[in-house]
Scaffold this motif. Structure first.
Motif, PDB file in Angstrom:
ATOM      1  N   ASN A  54      39.910  -0.763  68.410  1.00 34.11           N
ATOM      2  CA  ASN A  54      39.668  -0.840  66.969  1.00 34.11           C
ATOM      3  C   ASN A  54      38.653   0.198  66.517  1.00 34.11           C
ATOM      4  O   ASN A  54      38.782   0.783  65.444  1.00 34.11           O
ATOM      5  N   LEU A  59      39.199   1.314  62.663  1.00 32.52           N
ATOM      6  CA  LEU A  59      39.429   0.067  61.941  1.00 32.52           C
ATOM      7  C   LEU A  59      38.144  -0.757  61.920  1.00 32.52           C
ATOM      8  O   LEU A  59      38.010  -1.694  61.150  1.00 32.52           O
ATOM      9  N   ARG A  87      45.350   7.835  58.232  1.00 30.16           N
ATOM     10  CA  ARG A  87      46.637   8.197  57.643  1.00 30.16           C
ATOM     11  C   ARG A  87      47.260   9.394  58.349  1.00 30.16           C
ATOM     12  O   ARG A  87      48.445   9.409  58.626  1.00 30.16           O
ATOM     13  N   PHE A  94      49.153  -3.016  66.847  1.00 32.71           N
ATOM     14  CA  PHE A  94      48.229  -4.140  67.026  1.00 32.71           C
ATOM     15  C   PHE A  94      48.735  -5.118  68.072  1.00 32.71           C
ATOM     16  O   PHE A  94      49.927  -5.324  68.230  1.00 32.71           O
ATOM     17  N   ASN A  98      50.793  -7.477  63.145  1.00 34.00           N
ATOM     18  CA  ASN A  98      50.383  -7.217  61.763  1.00 34.00           C
ATOM     19  C   ASN A  98      51.448  -6.522  60.931  1.00 34.00           C
ATOM     20  O   ASN A  98      51.242  -5.432  60.396  1.00 34.00           O
ATOM     21  N   LEU A  99      52.595  -7.196  60.799  1.00 32.43           N
ATOM     22  CA  LEU A  99      53.627  -6.685  59.893  1.00 32.43           C
ATOM     23  C   LEU A  99      53.477  -7.407  58.554  1.00 32.43           C
ATOM     24  O   LEU A  99      52.941  -8.509  58.497  1.00 32.43           O
ATOM     25  N   LEU A 100      53.950  -6.762  57.483  1.00 36.28           N
ATOM     26  CA  LEU A 100      53.921  -7.430  56.177  1.00 36.28           C
ATOM     27  C   LEU A 100      54.990  -8.516  56.160  1.00 36.28           C
ATOM     28  O   LEU A 100      56.143  -8.243  56.481  1.00 36.28           O
ATOM     29  N   PRO A 101      54.624  -9.733  55.795  1.00 30.47           N
ATOM     30  CA  PRO A 101      55.623 -10.800  55.726  1.00 30.47           C
ATOM     31  C   PRO A 101      56.618 -10.549  54.589  1.00 30.47           C
ATOM     32  O   PRO A 101      56.301  -9.847  53.636  1.00 30.47           O
ATOM     33  N   ARG A 102      57.800 -11.157  54.697  1.00 28.66           N
ATOM     34  CA  ARG A 102      58.837 -11.070  53.656  1.00 28.66           C
ATOM     35  C   ARG A 102      59.183  -9.630  53.300  1.00 28.66           C
ATOM     36  O   ARG A 102      59.610  -9.337  52.194  1.00 28.66           O
ATOM     37  N   THR A 103      58.974  -8.745  54.250  1.00 29.20           N
ATOM     38  CA  THR A 103      59.226  -7.334  54.019  1.00 29.20           C
ATOM     39  C   THR A 103      60.108  -6.854  55.162  1.00 29.20           C
ATOM     40  O   THR A 103      59.855  -7.195  56.315  1.00 29.20           O
ATOM     41  N   GLU A 107      61.110  -1.332  55.597  1.00 31.45           N
ATOM     42  CA  GLU A 107      59.991  -1.139  54.667  1.00 31.45           C
ATOM     43  C   GLU A 107      58.647  -1.177  55.391  1.00 31.45           C
ATOM     44  O   GLU A 107      57.715  -0.464  55.027  1.00 31.45           O
ATOM     45  N   LEU A 111      55.873   2.027  55.520  1.00 33.69           N
ATOM     46  CA  LEU A 111      54.562   1.855  54.889  1.00 33.69           C
ATOM     47  C   LEU A 111      53.599   3.040  55.082  1.00 33.69           C
ATOM     48  O   LEU A 111      53.072   3.572  54.106  1.00 33.69           O
ATOM     49  N   PRO A 112      53.374   3.493  56.345  1.00 32.74           N
ATOM     50  CA  PRO A 112      52.439   4.625  56.479  1.00 32.74           C
ATOM     51  C   PRO A 112      52.956   5.889  55.801  1.00 32.74           C
ATOM     52  O   PRO A 112      52.168   6.709  55.337  1.00 32.74           O
ATOM     53  N   ILE A 114      54.586   6.041  52.990  1.00 33.14           N
ATOM     54  CA  ILE A 114      54.293   5.971  51.551  1.00 33.14           C
ATOM     55  C   ILE A 114      52.933   6.606  51.289  1.00 33.14           C
ATOM     56  O   ILE A 114      52.771   7.445  50.416  1.00 33.14           O
ATOM     57  N   TYR A 115      51.945   6.209  52.126  1.00 33.26           N
ATOM     58  CA  TYR A 115      50.593   6.718  51.887  1.00 33.26           C
ATOM     59  C   TYR A 115      50.455   8.169  52.315  1.00 33.26           C
ATOM     60  O   TYR A 115      49.546   8.866  51.880  1.00 33.26           O
TER      61      TYR A 115
END
Ligand code: ATP
Ligand code: MG
Lengths: 236, 401
Positions: A54, A59, A87, A94, A98-103, A107, A111-112, A114-115
């Motif tokens: 980390n 992080l 970035r 991890f 640590n994935l986004l739920p309901r995604t 997608e 995610l990375p 997009i940023y």
């Protein structure tokens, strides 16, 4: 390839709590990793492996000690600059996914990107390619709750790969996978390391997986117990 | 990047459909309730002021029996006579005096009939009650005094008996009287107590006394204050005159009463103020309930949102990017809820205005206030926990329980 140090830890200490309850998760760790290395970190549970990852991944911040990434003093960077460092240079897998739920998987992997400011079409293509590499073709539209633990782990790996980082930090990336899958993933990482010069730092509990690396670092009680090249060429 | 941020916000909204729905619902409840309540409250205030205006604040009514508000008399108290009316006319504090006798009768024209109130009075009654003739004429002096078979009809009676044709010059029958319609009145609409003021037939008082009632009684007397005369002074003079005419000894209770329209007006106003206050507090409670709803849903989702923020930060998002996304999300949800709430609120208010027959008076500041409050709650409870989370190290945000 000129091997210059990219990760330099000097006397890194990370403690939690205070007084009686003080826990030193890391206690004066010195570690230098150069570009193009494939480092495996092993050690008993609670020995500080994740804590070290980390900190390397920006992080978390050390309580004491000096951390230089790519010759830059990380402590001197502000929050936004550390975000930019993550970035553009780092990919993180991890221990708990640590994935986004309901995604959807796609997608999540995008995610990375997009940023990073990639246009939508390119994001989709790169995310699909990363999912294909970890053997998740056809699962692009599944959400984490529709995927098995091992599949979620592979989405997390794909997410770290999709950003094409300079350094990949993977905290037990094969912890939830069967032997065959684990070996596939390790072969993928090994290929990326050898062919594309991706620097990899990986925590593992399995000797077999550590054998894919070129160097093995063993932690105990927040200190480095042993640090040596991996003798045998791992190619199970 | 701003488009990307808006798109991220929109995806989050659709992805978390339930959470978004509940947030929007909170805004809708708050905004709709406040707008509906306040609009209805203002409409009824306006109605009351209009009613009070049409009553004429210079109106006094003399009734037999002791003081009371509203219709009805005491049996024991004798009715007035036309001579009382003449005596009152001599008072300089009054500019117009009209006797009133009312009786419920059925008016017939051809095959149509209508049960209505027949009011026997004089032409002064039109002046005192702010009645205007739409077509035709009022009673002449001779008709006032002689008890001619003529009548003036209200809008409701006209429609019931004549439809859209002109009634003037026609003859209607009420009991044994055949009377000529000499004019009809401009509609007044519902009265203060909801009664239909246009459901009326006016006749000279003597006609009603002789042909319908069979006596010489005057049930009540309507009077108009002369300009510049105080109500108190007029009432004092009327009391003095009537005490003398009705032979009431000093210290004895009056067997008549004078009611003052200002009294009724102020009673109506205070009833209305109570109503408006009640509506406003219901509205405030709804706004609060809506706000608490929004707050709850935002706070409940803080854990999940904090983890989401941790994930976004860990893949390289900067705090301000995450916050812009959350802010846009809160604003979009508030806007959606606000627009729906405004539409529902105005719709309910319009419906209520129709049913209660009061004016529909939407006011801009209430809309802005209700909307602003809900949006503020949404933004505060959506944005500030997010801001706290975005300031954490990513690993702290990810570990949030
Ligand atoms: N947030 C925290 N608060 C308090 N103590 C912590 C926290 N995070 C880690 N620790 C402690 O730091 C020590 C090292 O934890 P860490 O997660 O680095 O271990 P690890 O080597 O990754 O173990 P594992 O192999 O089980 O993943 C542990 O003793 C743990 O209890
Ligand atoms: Mg660990």
């Amino acid at each position: 390839m000129c091997a210059q140090p990219i990760i330099e830890l000097h006397g890194i200490t990370r403690s939690y709590g205070a007084g009686e309850a003080l826990v030193k998760a890391l206690d004066g760790v010195d570690l230098t990793i150069s570009t193009g290395e494939f480092v495996a970190i092993m050690g008993p549970s609670g020995s500080g492996k994740s804590t070290a990852m980390n900190i390397i991944g920006c992080l978390d911040r050390p309580t004491a000690g000096q951390y230089r990434f790519n010759r830059v003093e990380v402590a001197a960077l502000d929050q936004d600059q550390r975000a930019l460092l993550r970035r553009h240079y780092l990919g993180f897998v991890f221990q708990g996914f640590n994935l986004l739920p309901r995604t959807t998987a796609l997608e999540n992997v995008e995610l990375p990107l997009i940023y990073k400011g990639l246009p939508k079409s390119e994001r989709g293509a790169r995310a699909r390619e990363a999912l294909r590499r970890v053997g998740l073709e056809g699962r692009e539209d599944h959400t984490p709750s529709q995927l098995s633990g091992g599949q979620q782990q592979r989405v997390a790996i794909a997410r770290a790969l999709a950003g094409e980082p300079m350094v990949m930090l993977a905290d037990e990336p094969t912890g939830n996978l069967d032997t065959a899958r684990s070996n596939e993933i390790m072969q993928l990482l090994q290929r990326l390391n050898r062919e594309e010069g991706l620097t990899i730092v990986m925590v593992t509990h399995e000797e077999d997986m550590a054998r894919y690396a070129s160097r093995l670092v063993v932690f105990t009680d927040g200190r480095i117990l042993r640090d040596a090249p991996v003798a045998a060429e791992g190619a199970a | 990047m701003i488009w990307e941020t808006i798109r991220l916000a929109l995806t989050t909204i659709t992805r978390n459909a339930l959470r978004s729905f509940l947030t929007v619902l909170g805004v809708v409840i708050g905004v709709a309730a406040v707008i509906a309540m306040v609009t209805v409250g203002q409409g009824s205030s306006e109605q009351v002021s209009a009613d009070v205006g049409s009553l004429g604040t210079d109106l006094l009514i003399l009734r037999p029996g002791a003081r009371m508000l509203g219709p009805g008399t005491r049996d024991s108290a004798p009715a007035f006579k036309l001579s009382d009316v003449d005596a009152l006319r001599d008072l300089s504090v009054l500019s117009a005096v009209a006797p009133v006798v009312s009786t419920s009768q059925t008016a017939v024209f051809g095959s149509s009939n209508r049960t209505t109130t027949v009011t026997g009075t004089t032409s002064d009654y039109l002046t005192i009650g702010n009645w205007d003739i739409e077509r035709g004429r009022g009673f002449s002096n001779i008709e006032d005094r002689s008890g001619a078979n003529v009548c003036i009809i209200g809008e409701t009676v006209r429609t019931a008996l004549f439809g859209s044709t002109d009634p003037t010059g026609e003859t209607i029958r009420i009991k044994s009287i055949s009377c000529e319609v000499i004019g009809y009145l401009i509609a007044k609409g519902a009265g203060t107590f909801g009664q239909d003021q246009d459901d009326i037939v006016m006749m000279p008082i003597k006609t009603v006394q002789r042909r319908l009632e069979g006596n010489q009684d005057v049930a009540s007397i309507s009077m108009q204050l002369a300009p510049g005369i105080s109500t108190a002074r007029a009432i004092f003079e009327i009391d003095t005159l009537m005490q003398e005419r009705r032979r009431i000894e000093l210290g004895e209770e009056n067997d008549f009463s004078v009611s003052d329209m200002k009294e009724i007006a102020s009673m109506l106003n205070s009833v209305n103020a109570v109503l408006t206050g009640l509506l406003s507090s219901v509205a405030a409670v709804s706004l609060l309930v809506g706000g608490i709803g929004i707050m709850n849903i935002m706070l409940v989702s803080v854990t999940e949102r904090t983890r989401e923020i941790g994930i976004r930060l860990s893949v390289g998002a900067q705090a301000h990017q995450v916050l812009a996304q959350f802010l846009i999300e809160a604003v979009v949800l508030s806007l959606i809820g606000g627009v729906i709430g405004i539409l529902i609120g105005l719709g309910l208010a319009l419906l209520a205005a129709r049913i209660m027959a009061i004016p529909f008076v939407p006011s801009g500041w209430v809309i802005v206030l209700a909307f602003g409050f809900s949006a503020l709650v949404g933004v505060i409870f959506g944005y500030f926990p997010a801001r706290r989370a975005a300031q954490l190290d990513p690993i702290e945000a990810l570990r949030h329980q």
